[in-house]
Write a protein that holds these residues in place. Sequence first.
Motif, short mmCIF file in Angstrom:
data_model
loop_
_atom_site.label_atom_id
_atom_site.label_comp_id
_atom_site.label_asym_id
_atom_site.label_seq_id
_atom_site.Cartn_x
_atom_site.Cartn_y
_atom_site.Cartn_z
N LEU A 173 -5.00 -48.70 -26.92
CA LEU A 173 -4.79 -49.40 -28.36
C LEU A 173 -6.01 -50.16 -28.91
N LEU A 174 -6.51 -49.47 -29.89
CA LEU A 174 -7.50 -50.30 -30.66
C LEU A 174 -7.30 -50.90 -31.84
N GLY A 175 -7.27 -52.28 -32.01
CA GLY A 175 -6.96 -52.98 -33.27
C GLY A 175 -8.07 -52.81 -34.07
N GLU A 176 -7.69 -53.28 -35.45
CA GLU A 176 -8.56 -53.26 -36.31
C GLU A 176 -10.01 -53.86 -35.94
N GLY A 177 -11.11 -53.12 -36.09
CA GLY A 177 -12.50 -53.53 -36.04
C GLY A 177 -12.85 -53.64 -34.44
N ALA A 178 -11.95 -53.37 -33.53
CA ALA A 178 -12.35 -53.22 -32.04
C ALA A 178 -13.35 -52.24 -31.80
N ARG A 179 -14.11 -52.62 -30.55
CA ARG A 179 -15.12 -51.76 -30.32
C ARG A 179 -14.83 -51.70 -28.63
N LEU A 180 -14.48 -50.37 -28.08
CA LEU A 180 -14.30 -50.18 -26.51
C LEU A 180 -15.11 -49.11 -26.31
N THR A 181 -15.81 -49.30 -25.12
CA THR A 181 -16.46 -48.19 -24.30
C THR A 181 -15.66 -48.04 -23.05
#
Length: 401
Positions: A173-181
């Motif tokens: 679950l990626l919130g607004e503006g999140a960056r996940l690798t």
Amino acid sequence: MTTAPTPTQTPDAPATHLRAPVPVQTRSERFTSTEVADFPAVTGREAMWKYTPVARIAELTSGDLDGSPYVYDVTAAPGVSTAWIERDDRRIGAAGKPEDRASANAWSAFEQALLVRIEAVEGDHREITLSRSALGAAPRGAHTVVDVAPAAEATLILQNRGAAHLSENVEFLLGEGARLTVVTLQEWDDDALHVAAHFAELADGAHLKHVAVTLGGGVVRLNPSAHLAGARSDAELLGAYFADASQHLEQQVYVHHDGPETRSRVTYKGALQGHGARTVWIGDVLIGPKAVGTDTYEQNRNLVLTDGARADSVPNLEIETGDIVGAGHASATGRFDDEQLFYLQSRGIPEQEARRLVVRGFLSEIVQQIGSPSLQERLQAKIEAELDSSPVAQADAGAEA
């Protein structure tokens, strides 16, 4: 939960005479449910199972699974926490629902889900490693939720080793503006069975890089999906795999462009060697009617190193709006390039070293995008070890002896 569809009754016919339901032809129309009982038994004739050795994973699609919490290790990092959460937690199911019986079996079985919470903090980019190496050979079901706060940024490495007979669901679950690798590493024992569905939900401006590296396991079937719900969200789905004799490695990738001005890139590359080595890649991209300004491209490349290996590659693209930036797909499977090998040997490079250079260069496009130098170096060494175990390499070693 969604109930299973039932056959339709023909007009003026008794209820005992029912038409068979029309098979689902597109990924977007697939039935979903969190209850395993809503899915029929897997036979291998179904569209989503026709490439899979279903007999080898029957215990994961139809058998009882141990859904109890398991032992894991996680590295410490600022703003990152893990905990077991109950099944009624609102985050469970927020990213997606099972599309097949194995995924639903795991969903029905798990007692608690493992939550990885990543908060937004000031400072350097964080790298977290979550390791599992003691799952054992008993059939198991599991569920993981990775909750990334708005504007948070991190790299999460999911390290899988040892014995396993595992069916699982993983939600991002990626919130607004999140960056996940996310780097998911399948380095299981040779007889391990692993069936996994990864679901990602991206809010406005979120960016996901999902890298799947599969080098171990007897049967590994990994199905990543990304729902680009938010405007200007972005997803990169990358994969590298190396299949040896009798090893089955399968990926079914799904990208759903739903929000406006979204972007995706899908690139999977694999190498195969040995009798019975088999890889399967299916890539589905859906551009929904609201996804104006979409920019997407998917590709799969396979390198067959020896006789007796087989790679299946099926790209699919559905477009429901004409207002897009671009969309395309490509697929290619070919044998080892003898001319390229001859070119390197003509310059004094021994044959085995030349093979190593070609394959390393082929897969390095994916590995080098991980962003962790130490992990990239370790995976390159692992790939070279796979090459050293090939029949060609062993024959060369015997000749030199």
